[in-house]
Design a protein around this motif. Sequence first.
Motif, PDB file in Angstrom:
ATOM      1  N   GLY A  24      13.389 -28.206  12.217  1.00  0.00           N
ATOM      2  CA  GLY A  24      14.202 -28.391  13.608  1.00  0.00           C
ATOM      3  C   GLY A  24      14.203 -27.053  13.985  1.00  0.00           C
ATOM      4  N   GLU A  25      13.945 -25.957  13.269  1.00  0.00           N
ATOM      5  CA  GLU A  25      13.804 -24.469  13.735  1.00  0.00           C
ATOM      6  C   GLU A  25      12.546 -24.187  14.481  1.00  0.00           C
ATOM      7  OE1 GLU A  25      16.931 -22.368  10.577  1.00  0.00           O
ATOM      8  OE2 GLU A  25      14.714 -21.883  10.718  1.00  0.00           O
ATOM      9  N   ALA A  26      12.600 -23.307  15.438  1.00  0.00           N
ATOM     10  CA  ALA A  26      11.352 -22.670  15.843  1.00  0.00           C
ATOM     11  C   ALA A  26      10.477 -21.888  15.008  1.00  0.00           C
ATOM     12  CB  ALA A  26      11.513 -21.932  17.197  1.00  0.00           C
ATOM     13  N   ALA A  27       9.207 -21.730  15.136  1.00  0.00           N
ATOM     14  CA  ALA A  27       8.406 -20.969  14.216  1.00  0.00           C
ATOM     15  C   ALA A  27       8.262 -19.688  14.688  1.00  0.00           C
ATOM     16  CB  ALA A  27       6.866 -21.650  13.934  1.00  0.00           C
ATOM     17  N   LEU A  28       7.931 -18.693  13.754  1.00  0.00           N
ATOM     18  CA  LEU A  28       7.744 -17.280  13.864  1.00  0.00           C
ATOM     19  C   LEU A  28       8.931 -16.573  14.482  1.00  0.00           C
ATOM     20  CD1 LEU A  28       3.741 -17.671  14.977  1.00  0.00           C
ATOM     21  CD2 LEU A  28       4.751 -16.846  12.879  1.00  0.00           C
ATOM     22  N   LEU A  62       3.588 -24.511  13.762  1.00  0.00           N
ATOM     23  CA  LEU A  62       2.120 -23.938  13.459  1.00  0.00           C
ATOM     24  C   LEU A  62       1.547 -24.338  12.243  1.00  0.00           C
ATOM     25  CD1 LEU A  62       1.810 -21.236  11.295  1.00  0.00           C
ATOM     26  CD2 LEU A  62       3.206 -20.184  12.895  1.00  0.00           C
ATOM     27  N   HIS A  63       0.238 -24.455  12.044  1.00  0.00           N
ATOM     28  CA  HIS A  63      -0.106 -24.612  10.759  1.00  0.00           C
ATOM     29  C   HIS A  63      -1.704 -24.227  10.571  1.00  0.00           C
ATOM     30  CE1 HIS A  63      -1.920 -28.392  12.349  1.00  0.00           C
ATOM     31  NE2 HIS A  63      -2.745 -28.491  11.374  1.00  0.00           N
ATOM     32  N   LEU A 105      -9.746 -18.112   9.722  1.00  0.00           N
ATOM     33  CA  LEU A 105      -8.643 -18.856   9.458  1.00  0.00           C
ATOM     34  C   LEU A 105      -8.456 -19.404  11.189  1.00  0.00           C
ATOM     35  CD1 LEU A 105      -8.006 -16.434   7.322  1.00  0.00           C
ATOM     36  CD2 LEU A 105      -6.221 -17.919   6.918  1.00  0.00           C
ATOM     37  N   VAL A 106      -8.304 -20.675  11.116  1.00  0.00           N
ATOM     38  CA  VAL A 106      -7.808 -21.236  12.698  1.00  0.00           C
ATOM     39  C   VAL A 106      -6.722 -21.942  12.617  1.00  0.00           C
ATOM     40  CG1 VAL A 106      -8.661 -23.044  14.099  1.00  0.00           C
ATOM     41  CG2 VAL A 106     -10.275 -21.872  12.836  1.00  0.00           C
ATOM     42  N   ILE A 107      -5.713 -21.419  13.335  1.00  0.00           N
ATOM     43  CA  ILE A 107      -4.297 -21.638  13.125  1.00  0.00           C
ATOM     44  C   ILE A 107      -4.024 -22.537  14.548  1.00  0.00           C
ATOM     45  CG2 ILE A 107      -1.904 -20.821  12.943  1.00  0.00           C
ATOM     46  CD1 ILE A 107      -3.160 -18.340  11.763  1.00  0.00           C
ATOM     47  N   ARG A 108      -3.411 -23.716  14.360  1.00  0.00           N
ATOM     48  CA  ARG A 108      -3.093 -24.461  15.544  1.00  0.00           C
ATOM     49  C   ARG A 108      -1.447 -24.246  15.610  1.00  0.00           C
ATOM     50  NH1 ARG A 108      -1.036 -30.572  16.413  1.00  0.00           N
ATOM     51  NH2 ARG A 108      -1.282 -30.817  18.427  1.00  0.00           N
ATOM     52  N   GLU A 123      -5.313 -22.873  19.750  1.00  0.00           N
ATOM     53  CA  GLU A 123      -5.911 -22.452  18.528  1.00  0.00           C
ATOM     54  C   GLU A 123      -6.439 -21.216  18.595  1.00  0.00           C
ATOM     55  OE1 GLU A 123      -9.648 -24.917  17.211  1.00  0.00           O
ATOM     56  OE2 GLU A 123      -8.371 -26.714  16.985  1.00  0.00           O
ATOM     57  N   LEU A 124      -5.762 -20.483  17.563  1.00  0.00           N
ATOM     58  CA  LEU A 124      -5.938 -18.985  17.252  1.00  0.00           C
ATOM     59  C   LEU A 124      -6.752 -18.751  16.130  1.00  0.00           C
ATOM     60  CD1 LEU A 124      -5.179 -16.026  17.759  1.00  0.00           C
ATOM     61  CD2 LEU A 124      -3.077 -16.374  16.491  1.00  0.00           C
ATOM     62  N   THR A 125      -8.003 -17.922  16.526  1.00  0.00           N
ATOM     63  CA  THR A 125      -8.924 -17.663  15.434  1.00  0.00           C
ATOM     64  C   THR A 125      -8.636 -16.382  14.883  1.00  0.00           C
ATOM     65  OG1 THR A 125     -10.614 -19.160  16.195  1.00  0.00           O
ATOM     66  CG2 THR A 125     -11.196 -17.488  14.451  1.00  0.00           C
TER      67      THR A 125
END
Length: 148
Positions: A103-107, A114-115, A137-140, A60-62
């Motif tokens: 199916g692709e990796a994010a970023l 992530l979301h 914004l909290v990102i998972r 969890e990135l804030t």
Amino acid sequence: MAQVREAIAAAARAVVLPDGIGKLTCSGYVPDAVTAPHFFCGEYTVEFDKGMRRSYDDVELTCRVLVGKGDDVAAQRILDALLAGSGPSSLKAAIEAARGAPGEAALGGACDDLHIKRIQGYRWYDHAGASYVGADLVIRIIGEGDAP
């Protein structure tokens, strides 16, 4: 996490602010001083070993967005646009667009997925001696646990 933080900041740069506002400045780390409006990645928590044999970790990135308060109402309207769930000024839309195709990796391969989980802390902030209206914004983020 360094690659993830930088990739999220890069994705946030895609935001288009209303006419006359300028560009959103973005950084992967907490800056000494901000050029408002500014988005940056802050603290994070990691839950290791969510799958067997280090198959994935859960993070969890804030992140925080700060807007100058030259005019209280105008600043909050800009912040509201940045926190919207969709639209050209939406941080959620810009960041989640970097998830990639199914199916692709994010970023760009920095993580599996992530979301944006939630927005919190909509309030006035002091940062480096100046006051801003802002929110977190909290990102998972889900990624391979055995990645370096």
